[in-house]
Design a protein around this motif. Structure first.
Motif, PDB file in Angstrom:
ATOM      1  N   TYR A 117       0.809  -1.218   0.000  1.00 58.59           N
ATOM      2  CA  TYR A 117       0.000   0.000   0.000  1.00 58.59           C
ATOM      3  C   TYR A 117       0.846   1.274   0.000  1.00 58.59           C
ATOM      4  CZ  TYR A 117       1.156   0.118   4.958  1.00 58.59           C
ATOM      5  OH  TYR A 117       1.848   0.165   6.144  1.00 58.59           O
ATOM      6  N   TYR A 118       2.048   1.184   0.571  1.00 56.74           N
ATOM      7  CA  TYR A 118       2.910   2.365   0.654  1.00 56.74           C
ATOM      8  C   TYR A 118       3.456   2.776  -0.713  1.00 56.74           C
ATOM      9  CZ  TYR A 118       6.066  -1.637   0.918  1.00 56.74           C
ATOM     10  OH  TYR A 118       6.689  -2.833   0.682  1.00 56.74           O
ATOM     11  N   LEU A 119       3.226   1.957  -1.740  1.00 51.05           N
ATOM     12  CA  LEU A 119       3.624   2.312  -3.106  1.00 51.05           C
ATOM     13  C   LEU A 119       2.440   2.805  -3.931  1.00 51.05           C
ATOM     14  CD1 LEU A 119       6.062  -0.608  -4.075  1.00 51.05           C
ATOM     15  CD2 LEU A 119       6.614   1.609  -3.048  1.00 51.05           C
ATOM     16  N   ASN A 120       1.254   2.895  -3.287  1.00 45.33           N
ATOM     17  CA  ASN A 120       0.033   3.273  -4.014  1.00 45.33           C
ATOM     18  C   ASN A 120      -0.161   4.783  -4.086  1.00 45.33           C
ATOM     19  OD1 ASN A 120      -1.851   0.470  -2.620  1.00 45.33           O
ATOM     20  ND2 ASN A 120      -0.453   0.522  -4.342  1.00 45.33           N
ATOM     21  N   GLY A 121       0.928   5.509  -4.277  1.00 39.06           N
ATOM     22  CA  GLY A 121       0.832   6.957  -4.365  1.00 39.06           C
ATOM     23  C   GLY A 121       2.159   7.570  -4.765  1.00 39.06           C
ATOM     24  N   ILE A 122       2.208   8.890  -4.754  1.00 37.73           N
ATOM     25  CA  ILE A 122       3.425   9.638  -5.080  1.00 37.73           C
ATOM     26  C   ILE A 122       4.058  10.130  -3.774  1.00 37.73           C
ATOM     27  CG2 ILE A 122       4.285  11.803  -6.060  1.00 37.73           C
ATOM     28  CD1 ILE A 122       2.441  11.431  -8.407  1.00 37.73           C
ATOM     29  N   TYR A 123       5.352   9.875  -3.652  1.00 37.56           N
ATOM     30  CA  TYR A 123       6.117  10.328  -2.482  1.00 37.56           C
ATOM     31  C   TYR A 123       6.593  11.747  -2.764  1.00 37.56           C
ATOM     32  CZ  TYR A 123       9.801  10.259   1.124  1.00 37.56           C
ATOM     33  OH  TYR A 123      10.604  10.532   2.207  1.00 37.56           O
ATOM     34  N   LEU A 124       6.143  12.686  -1.941  1.00 37.84           N
ATOM     35  CA  LEU A 124       6.446  14.105  -2.128  1.00 37.84           C
ATOM     36  C   LEU A 124       7.285  14.585  -0.963  1.00 37.84           C
ATOM     37  CD1 LEU A 124       5.512  16.229  -4.299  1.00 37.84           C
ATOM     38  CD2 LEU A 124       3.765  16.936  -2.661  1.00 37.84           C
ATOM     39  N   HIS A 125       8.423  15.229  -1.279  1.00 36.87           N
ATOM     40  CA  HIS A 125       9.301  15.701  -0.198  1.00 36.87           C
ATOM     41  C   HIS A 125      10.251  16.755  -0.745  1.00 36.87           C
ATOM     42  CE1 HIS A 125      11.571  12.714  -2.391  1.00 36.87           C
ATOM     43  NE2 HIS A 125      12.673  12.989  -1.736  1.00 36.87           N
ATOM     44  N   THR A 126      10.916  17.466   0.156  1.00 36.32           N
ATOM     45  CA  THR A 126      11.958  18.412  -0.256  1.00 36.32           C
ATOM     46  C   THR A 126      13.315  17.781   0.044  1.00 36.32           C
ATOM     47  OG1 THR A 126      11.819  19.505   1.905  1.00 36.32           O
ATOM     48  CG2 THR A 126      10.565  20.478   0.104  1.00 36.32           C
ATOM     49  N   ILE A 127      14.287  18.095  -0.820  1.00 37.11           N
ATOM     50  CA  ILE A 127      15.615  17.509  -0.671  1.00 37.11           C
ATOM     51  C   ILE A 127      16.651  18.445  -1.285  1.00 37.11           C
ATOM     52  CG2 ILE A 127      15.401  16.204  -2.845  1.00 37.11           C
ATOM     53  CD1 ILE A 127      17.036  13.962  -1.520  1.00 37.11           C
ATOM     54  N   GLU A 128      17.832  18.472  -0.690  1.00 34.74           N
ATOM     55  CA  GLU A 128      18.921  19.274  -1.240  1.00 34.74           C
ATOM     56  C   GLU A 128      19.695  18.407  -2.231  1.00 34.74           C
ATOM     57  OE1 GLU A 128      23.029  21.302   0.314  1.00 34.74           O
ATOM     58  OE2 GLU A 128      21.214  21.686   1.514  1.00 34.74           O
ATOM     59  N   VAL A 129      19.863  18.918  -3.455  1.00 38.17           N
ATOM     60  CA  VAL A 129      20.547  18.158  -4.503  1.00 38.17           C
ATOM     61  C   VAL A 129      22.023  18.547  -4.558  1.00 38.17           C
ATOM     62  CG1 VAL A 129      18.460  17.793  -5.843  1.00 38.17           C
ATOM     63  CG2 VAL A 129      19.800  19.866  -6.227  1.00 38.17           C
ATOM     64  N   SER A 130      22.770  17.890  -5.437  1.00 38.07           N
ATOM     65  CA  SER A 130      24.225  18.058  -5.483  1.00 38.07           C
ATOM     66  C   SER A 130      24.670  19.476  -5.800  1.00 38.07           C
ATOM     67  CB  SER A 130      24.823  17.098  -6.519  1.00 38.07           C
ATOM     68  OG  SER A 130      24.242  17.319  -7.789  1.00 38.07           O
ATOM     69  N   THR A 131      23.817  20.258  -6.476  1.00 37.98           N
ATOM     70  CA  THR A 131      24.168  21.637  -6.812  1.00 37.98           C
ATOM     71  C   THR A 131      24.022  22.578  -5.618  1.00 37.98           C
ATOM     72  OG1 THR A 131      21.901  22.063  -7.555  1.00 37.98           O
ATOM     73  CG2 THR A 131      23.484  21.309  -9.222  1.00 37.98           C
ATOM     74  N   GLY A 132      23.481  22.042  -4.498  1.00 40.20           N
ATOM     75  CA  GLY A 132      23.258  22.873  -3.326  1.00 40.20           C
ATOM     76  C   GLY A 132      21.860  23.460  -3.272  1.00 40.20           C
ATOM     77  N   GLU A 133      21.077  23.298  -4.342  1.00 40.29           N
ATOM     78  CA  GLU A 133      19.714  23.805  -4.377  1.00 40.29           C
ATOM     79  C   GLU A 133      18.772  22.846  -3.635  1.00 40.29           C
ATOM     80  OE1 GLU A 133      18.988  25.921  -8.566  1.00 40.29           O
ATOM     81  OE2 GLU A 133      19.694  23.854  -8.784  1.00 40.29           O
ATOM     82  N   THR A 134      17.680  23.380  -3.137  1.00 39.23           N
ATOM     83  CA  THR A 134      16.635  22.557  -2.540  1.00 39.23           C
ATOM     84  C   THR A 134      15.492  22.450  -3.530  1.00 39.23           C
ATOM     85  OG1 THR A 134      17.232  23.255  -0.305  1.00 39.23           O
ATOM     86  CG2 THR A 134      15.055  22.284  -0.600  1.00 39.23           C
ATOM     87  N   VAL A 135      15.036  21.223  -3.755  1.00 37.60           N
ATOM     88  CA  VAL A 135      13.963  21.000  -4.724  1.00 37.60           C
ATOM     89  C   VAL A 135      12.791  20.286  -4.057  1.00 37.60           C
ATOM     90  CG1 VAL A 135      15.572  20.876  -6.664  1.00 37.60           C
ATOM     91  CG2 VAL A 135      14.896  18.762  -5.478  1.00 37.60           C
TER      92      VAL A 135
END
Length: 373
Positions: A153-171
């Protein structure tokens, strides 16, 4: 209650709210839409106990009041009324609503609004606004990979979150996977989203939000708590429960050391895969084999019941003698998300996940598990 509405306004609002109502319900009240008339507007609300959609529509309110009527029946009636017609809704506090429009008259059975459920929103920990086109793109690029397997059931949707990527930006990142393929898409993190805990937005909610965002401009307001998410766009408010569970660590299955790179024309490749997979068998997993050599790719399918198919096309690939197999439908789903002229495939070996991305600095990437062929 006595109100007068313009048919097109009412139809548009009913179109938004009635979709969450299930055709079959254990509780009769869940088959109804709530009407609440006051202050020159009618508020419409529908719910399935997991999602609640509310929208206000302008109206001439002669007598305020509240009632509930069958959602799908009302939608079909209003849909079949003349374009631009005037619609009058009237109840006398009894068990029926009278709908009149021109020479048409309908008597609809009502249920008491007292038992209509209210999906309490609670307090939200994060509030932010995302441009509607950006949110729509996050959904479009990942929705196809959501799992339909109810046991996971935990795969029955879209996982939405914020994360800092390698460029230093947060997406702001959306991820979906069914265990065979994974889709990941990023957009610039909006103000207010930093530090947001990862949440899993259910598949039905994702689908309803996608429909609301179709053709929309401006911003969609998003509010998040540990258990619920609320989207507000114009006069429409969609409140939904979240999936309780832990989304898998998608970074662990994202290839880091794939050293074989192939660049192929996206449209030509998709057409070739679609052609050769015509004879692929469902029993064999719709398998298609890719055999790559220097500058050449052969796509082939073998079906013991129907025969074989193959097609060659030019690619940029410098390694000799590499072969790998994929489910053709999964392959086409992913290639269909590529927006650039070329698609970039990076491989490790025939048994390891393949990474697929657009040519250039893309905001999305895809992982596809191979098959034995």
């Amino acid at each position: 209650m006595k109100v007068t509405l313009e048919r097109n306004h009412l139809l548009k609002s009913l179109g938004h709210v009635h979709r969450v109502v299930e055709r079959r319900n254990t509780y009769p009240i869940l088959a109804n839409v709530l009407f609440k008339a006051s202050d020159d507007k009618v508020e419409l609300r529908a719910t399935d106990l997991d999602i609640e959609v509310t929208e206000s529509v302008p109206a001439m309110v002669s007598t305020p009041g509240t009632t509930t009527v069958p959602a799908h029946t009302l939608y079909e009636i209003v849909r079949k009324l003349a374009d631009g017609a005037e619609v009058k809704l009237e109840t006398d506090g009894g068990e029926q609503m009278v709908l009149t429009s021109g020479r048409s008259r309908f008597n609809l059975q009502c249920l008491s609004p007292d038992s209509f459920p209210d999906l309490k929103s609670g307090s939200f920990t994060h509030e932010f606004a995302v441009p509607a086109p950006a949110m729509r793109e996050l959904i479009e690029r990942t929705q196809f990979a959501i799992s339909n397997e109810e046991t996971r059931y935990y795969l029955n949707g879209i996982y939405l979150h914020t994360i800092e990527v390698s460029t230093g930006e947060t997406v702001l990142r959306a991820v979906a996977t069914d265990g065979h393929r994974m889709a990941r898409a990023d957009t610039d993190a909006p103000s207010g989203s930093a530090g947001m805990t990862g949440i899993i937005v259910p598949k039905k909610t994702v689908s309803e939000v996608q429909k609301l965002l179709d053709g929309a401009e401006g911003d969609v307001a998003v509010e998040v708590s540990d258990t619920k998410i609320r989207f507000s766009l114009g006069s429409v408010v969609l409140l939904s429960k979240l999936i309780e569970g832990t989304f898998p660590d998608y970074e662990r299955v994202t290839p880091k050391n794939n050293d074989k790179s192939m660049r192929v024309d996206r449209a030509t490749f998709a057409t070739a895969v679609d052609r050769v997979s015509t004879i692929a068998s469902e029993r064999g997993g719709k398998a298609v084999k890719l055999s790559a050599t220097d500058g050449q790719l052969e796509l082939s399918v073998t079906n013991p019941d129907h025969g074989t198919a193959s097609e060659e096309l030019a690619v940029e690939f410098e390694t000799d003698g590499f072969e790998i197999g994929f489910n053709a439908r999964y392959l086409l789903d992913i290639v269909g998300q590529i927006r650039s002229e070329n698609a970039i495939f990076t491989f490790n070996d025939a048994g390891s996940p393949t990474l697929v991305r657009e040519d250039g600095d893309a905001k999305a990437q895809y992982v596809l598990m191979p098959m034995r062929v």
